[in-house]
Design a protein around this motif. Structure first.
Motif, PDB file in Angstrom:
ATOM      1  N   TYR A 149      -6.392   7.838  -0.272  1.00  0.00           N
ATOM      2  CA  TYR A 149      -5.777   7.677  -1.371  1.00  0.00           C
ATOM      3  C   TYR A 149      -6.773   7.386  -2.603  1.00  0.00           C
ATOM      4  N   ALA A 150      -7.485   6.489  -2.530  1.00  0.00           N
ATOM      5  CA  ALA A 150      -8.580   5.972  -3.244  1.00  0.00           C
ATOM      6  C   ALA A 150      -9.350   7.147  -3.783  1.00  0.00           C
ATOM      7  N   VAL A 151      -9.792   7.800  -2.784  1.00  0.00           N
ATOM      8  CA  VAL A 151     -10.760   8.912  -3.055  1.00  0.00           C
ATOM      9  C   VAL A 151     -10.068  10.172  -3.978  1.00  0.00           C
ATOM     10  N   ARG A 152      -8.623  10.247  -3.540  1.00  0.00           N
ATOM     11  CA  ARG A 152      -8.013  11.191  -4.200  1.00  0.00           C
ATOM     12  C   ARG A 152      -7.850  10.878  -5.758  1.00  0.00           C
ATOM     13  N   ILE A 153      -7.378   9.731  -5.914  1.00  0.00           N
ATOM     14  CA  ILE A 153      -7.132   9.423  -7.331  1.00  0.00           C
ATOM     15  C   ILE A 153      -8.344   9.527  -8.051  1.00  0.00           C
ATOM     16  N   ALA A 154      -9.537   9.041  -7.437  1.00  0.00           N
ATOM     17  CA  ALA A 154     -10.915   9.005  -8.047  1.00  0.00           C
ATOM     18  C   ALA A 154     -11.354  10.488  -8.470  1.00  0.00           C
ATOM     19  N   ASP A 155     -11.080  11.225  -7.627  1.00  0.00           N
ATOM     20  CA  ASP A 155     -11.448  12.692  -7.786  1.00  0.00           C
ATOM     21  C   ASP A 155     -10.529  13.347  -8.825  1.00  0.00           C
ATOM     22  N   ALA A 156      -9.293  12.949  -9.020  1.00  0.00           N
ATOM     23  CA  ALA A 156      -8.435  13.469  -9.826  1.00  0.00           C
ATOM     24  C   ALA A 156      -8.618  12.763 -11.321  1.00  0.00           C
ATOM     25  N   ALA A 157      -9.186  11.493 -11.322  1.00  0.00           N
ATOM     26  CA  ALA A 157      -9.518  11.025 -12.553  1.00  0.00           C
ATOM     27  C   ALA A 157     -10.767  11.655 -13.279  1.00  0.00           C
ATOM     28  N   VAL A 158     -11.779  12.056 -12.426  1.00  0.00           N
ATOM     29  CA  VAL A 158     -12.809  12.830 -12.876  1.00  0.00           C
ATOM     30  C   VAL A 158     -12.266  14.134 -13.425  1.00  0.00           C
TER      31      VAL A 158
ATOM     32  N   ASP B  69      -4.675   7.029 -19.339  1.00  0.00           N
ATOM     33  CA  ASP B  69      -5.523   5.907 -19.548  1.00  0.00           C
ATOM     34  C   ASP B  69      -6.392   5.799 -18.315  1.00  0.00           C
ATOM     35  N   ALA B  70      -7.746   6.223 -18.414  1.00  0.00           N
ATOM     36  CA  ALA B  70      -8.460   6.279 -17.438  1.00  0.00           C
ATOM     37  C   ALA B  70      -8.651   4.718 -16.765  1.00  0.00           C
ATOM     38  N   GLN B  71      -8.736   3.792 -17.256  1.00  0.00           N
ATOM     39  CA  GLN B  71      -8.896   2.612 -16.635  1.00  0.00           C
ATOM     40  C   GLN B  71      -7.616   2.328 -15.615  1.00  0.00           C
ATOM     41  N   ALA B  72      -6.327   2.898 -16.079  1.00  0.00           N
ATOM     42  CA  ALA B  72      -5.139   2.792 -15.094  1.00  0.00           C
ATOM     43  C   ALA B  72      -5.583   3.458 -13.768  1.00  0.00           C
ATOM     44  N   TRP B  73      -5.983   4.801 -14.138  1.00  0.00           N
ATOM     45  CA  TRP B  73      -6.274   5.450 -12.675  1.00  0.00           C
ATOM     46  C   TRP B  73      -7.347   4.953 -11.858  1.00  0.00           C
ATOM     47  N   LEU B  74      -8.477   4.308 -12.234  1.00  0.00           N
ATOM     48  CA  LEU B  74      -9.563   3.689 -11.696  1.00  0.00           C
ATOM     49  C   LEU B  74      -8.982   2.520 -11.094  1.00  0.00           C
ATOM     50  N   ALA B  75      -8.188   1.642 -11.603  1.00  0.00           N
ATOM     51  CA  ALA B  75      -7.462   0.451 -11.005  1.00  0.00           C
ATOM     52  C   ALA B  75      -6.779   0.871  -9.911  1.00  0.00           C
ATOM     53  N   MET B  76      -5.814   1.844  -9.954  1.00  0.00           N
ATOM     54  CA  MET B  76      -5.337   2.176  -8.784  1.00  0.00           C
ATOM     55  C   MET B  76      -5.974   2.673  -7.517  1.00  0.00           C
ATOM     56  N   SER B  77      -7.101   3.525  -8.080  1.00  0.00           N
ATOM     57  CA  SER B  77      -7.760   3.981  -6.841  1.00  0.00           C
ATOM     58  C   SER B  77      -8.644   2.738  -6.276  1.00  0.00           C
TER      59      SER B  77
ATOM     60  N   GLY C  13       0.821  -1.248   0.042  1.00  0.00           N
ATOM     61  CA  GLY C  13      -0.172   0.025  -0.019  1.00  0.00           C
ATOM     62  C   GLY C  13       0.671   1.212  -0.172  1.00  0.00           C
ATOM     63  N   ARG C  14       1.970   1.086   0.767  1.00  0.00           N
ATOM     64  CA  ARG C  14       2.802   2.514   0.781  1.00  0.00           C
ATOM     65  C   ARG C  14       3.506   2.619  -0.428  1.00  0.00           C
ATOM     66  N   LEU C  15       4.058   1.486  -1.156  1.00  0.00           N
ATOM     67  CA  LEU C  15       4.484   1.813  -2.476  1.00  0.00           C
ATOM     68  C   LEU C  15       3.292   2.229  -3.647  1.00  0.00           C
ATOM     69  N   LEU C  16       2.270   1.847  -3.496  1.00  0.00           N
ATOM     70  CA  LEU C  16       1.354   2.309  -4.315  1.00  0.00           C
ATOM     71  C   LEU C  16       1.044   3.586  -4.232  1.00  0.00           C
ATOM     72  N   GLU C  17       0.977   4.126  -3.070  1.00  0.00           N
ATOM     73  CA  GLU C  17       0.738   5.576  -2.982  1.00  0.00           C
ATOM     74  C   GLU C  17       1.886   6.393  -3.338  1.00  0.00           C
ATOM     75  N   ALA C  18       3.138   5.728  -3.274  1.00  0.00           N
ATOM     76  CA  ALA C  18       4.161   6.692  -3.410  1.00  0.00           C
ATOM     77  C   ALA C  18       4.406   6.741  -5.099  1.00  0.00           C
ATOM     78  N   LEU C  19       4.189   5.617  -5.812  1.00  0.00           N
ATOM     79  CA  LEU C  19       4.429   5.409  -7.317  1.00  0.00           C
ATOM     80  C   LEU C  19       3.317   5.689  -7.936  1.00  0.00           C
ATOM     81  N   ALA C  20       1.868   5.447  -7.705  1.00  0.00           N
ATOM     82  CA  ALA C  20       0.703   5.645  -8.526  1.00  0.00           C
ATOM     83  C   ALA C  20       0.224   7.136  -8.381  1.00  0.00           C
TER      84      ALA C  20
END
Length: 583
Positions: free
Chosen positions: A216-225, A197-205, A182-189
């Motif tokens: 983090y999931a909410v931040r990436i979801a909002d940024a994808a929007v 690619d919207a699908q990649a953003w949604l997958a990471m969220s 989880g820490r690596l996900l948040e640091a790199l994605a």
């Protein structure tokens, strides 16, 4: 590879067998000829290949043998043996895929040395940089080395490989330490590094939410929007808001999504599902009525109408679905059967259930409902034959086998064939011992069949499994009261059930019958009259009639008995009671 290896082995065995038989036949023929004629005088000319010896490698030096052994080990879930065989095959083969498999197996069994050897061999054989980075990241995470894993994951995501971010996600999902992943996900994605690619953003969220990093999931979801403004990003961000309790925010985002794709059936289903979860069933129904209709739309609409007990809507759905496209009707055959049943169109329901295909997930349920309908139509033998066939078909499906046995038992119980019901319940209990529903059903079958001790034993066992269960308490209390034994215990049990369900007609019937056994006739009559008014059940009516008869109100009793006869003409309980009261 597995199928080809197996077929090669089979062919080899066939050839070897044929050769052995042929040689044996030739040998026998030669012996027979020797017995019949003398040996020839001339010596045959030696053949050039007569003394040729073909060198065959032993198993340890045969790549194909090692691959076959590795696959066989995998078939037996022996990862350690499979890893050893693939490690040997890798050294003998020039195929990079073999080295890749060897590396994966070594990492899976946490054999760092073997994994490193396999990775080095794979690199020599021409592994792609992205593939190598992925494997090295997996090995680093297996060691708990976050810095090395991060370095490799950065190489992977920067490689430009088409599926780099998908592979990135797979590495993290398979990590032993999910917190570290989880820490690596948040640091790199991050929004700065994620691709266009919207699908990649949604997958990471979604992955962040899986790892418990909801912020983090909410931040990436909002940024994808903000970046993509697509229907799919609106939907995912709406789900995040709904999870956080922001239903108005979720609804606003879903409306934007629908504005983007107004004919998207999946989107409307998602929105309707969210509305129904929030309790807005009417809004969900209105939403689904608009736009294209498919099998899933009809199914959700039917579920909403059934929840609201909206008979008119269910009838309209049935008509509409009958006129739908052949493809939708085919996928909705089970739903059509249910809708027909709800409108008491049993013959039509049978027809629809008969159209449910064997591969349909509702095939078993359709046959089960068909058996019940056949029984209702008086086709008892046909009903039981169908259930017997279901039992045979479900031998490898314990849950379905249990259902088929239980249905068979309950139908026998309805027929008052108590011995057959007991047998069916007992078979089901062999599959699922101590199942509360099955114990309850068998207890009723024993009680109705006059086997009181066995009934009491089942109900007592049920109360051990579910202490204080209202239905079990009521059943045991009634069984004791009906048998006129241990009335204090019966009073305690039924009293507890009555306190829990003061308006339940079945509990009221038990209490009234207990009062009759205790000699409290007026209280019994009053309680039973209330139960009879609440539910026209044959057994309740028989109890009330007997109490009225004992009170001398025989005209009232006869009227109740007549009503019971209309309700259930073949009631055994009524017949036995009348014989006792009018010998």
């Amino acid at each position: 590879m597995e199928s080809s290896v197996r077929s090669g082995s089979a062919k080899f065995k066939q050839v070897r067998h044929f050769t052995a038989v042929a040689l044996l036949a030739l040998g026998l023929g030669a012996c027979a000829a020797a017995a019949r004629r003398p040996a020839p005088q001339a010596t045959a000319t030696p053949q050039p290949l007569a003394r040729l010896v073909v060198a065959t490698p032993d198993a340890d030096h045969d790549a194909m043998a090692q691959l076959m052994a590795g696959e066989m080990a995998l078939n037996h879930s022996d990862l350690k043996a499979a890893s050893e065989h693939y490690g040997k095959a890798m050294a003998l083969s020039g195929d990079p895929k073999v080295a890749e498999r060897a590396a994966g197996l070594a990492i899976a069994i946490h054999d760092s040395a073997a994994a490193q050897r396999a990775l080095d061999r794979w690199q020599v054989l021409g592994a792609k940089p992205a593939e190598m980075a992925k494997a090295r990241a997996e090995l680093a995470l297996d060691h708990g080395d976050a810095d090395a894993a991060r370095q490799q994951l950065e190489l992977l995501t920067a490689s430009g490989a088409k599926d780099a971010w998908r592979q990135f996600g797979r590495v993290l999902v398979g990590a032993r330490d999910q917190a570290q992943a989880g820490r690596l996900l948040e640091a790199l994605a991050t929004p700065q590094r994620l691709p266009g690619d919207a699908q990649a953003w949604l997958a990471m969220s979604e992955l962040g939410d899986k790892f418990g990093r909801h912020g983090y999931a909410v931040r990436i979801a909002d940024a994808a929007v903000q970046r993509f403004k697509s229907a799919e990003t609106y939907v995912w961000a709406a789900q995040m808001k709904f999870t956080d309790g922001d239903r108005d925010g979720a609804r606003a985002l879903l409306q934007k999504a629908l504005a983007r794709q107004p004919k998207n059936a999946r989107l409307r289903l998602a929105y309707a599902g969210m509305l129904s979860e929030a309790g807005d069933y009417a809004g969900a129904s209105r939403l689904l009525e608009r736009g294209p209709q498919d099998a899933e739309t009809y199914a959700l609409r039917a579920g909403l109408a059934a929840h609201n007990k909206d008979g008119k809507a269910l009838a309209a759905l049935y008509r509409n679905l009958q006129n739908a496209s052949p493809e939708v009707r085919e996928k909705s055959a089970y739903l059509l059967g249910q809708l027909a049943e709800m409108q008491h169109r049993d013959a039509e329901a049978l027809g629809w259930y008969g159209q449910v295909g064997d591969s349909d997930p509702h095939a078993f349920d359709a046959d089960l409902r068909s058996a019940v309908i056949l029984h209702t139509q008086g086709k008892l033998a046909q009903s039981h034959r169908l259930l017997e066939q279901l039992q045979m078909d479900s031998l490898d499906q314990p849950a379905q086998l249990r259902q088929a046995w239980q249905a068979d038992a309950e139908l026998y119980l309805a027929e008052q064939q108590y011995a057959k019901a007991q047998t069916a319940f007992s078979r089901a209990l062999q599959v699922m011992p101590n199942d509360p529903g099955l114990l309850y059903g068998r207890g009723l079958a024993y009680a109705d069949g006059g086997l009181i001790d066995l009934a009491v034993k089942d109900f007592q066992q049920l109360l051990k499994i579910k202490p204080g269960d209202v239905d079990a308490s009521n059943a045991l209390g009634y069984t004791l009261a009906d048998a006129n034994r241990d009335l204090p215990t019966a009073e305690r049990l039924i009293g507890a059930a009555r306190a829990a369900k003061p308006n339940d007609p079945a509990v009221a019937d038990s209490w009234g019958w207990l009062q009759y056994r205790l000699g409290h006739l007026e209280e019994a009559a009053q309680t039973l009259r209330g139960a009879w008014a609440a539910r026209q059940d044959a057994d309740v009516g028989v109890h009330l009639g007997e109490v009225l008869w004992k009170l001398g109100r025989r005209q009232d009793a006869r009227k109740v008995f007549d009503d019971v006869r209309k309700l259930e003409p073949n009631s055994r309980s009524l017949q036995e009671t009348l014989k006792r009261l009018q010998p």
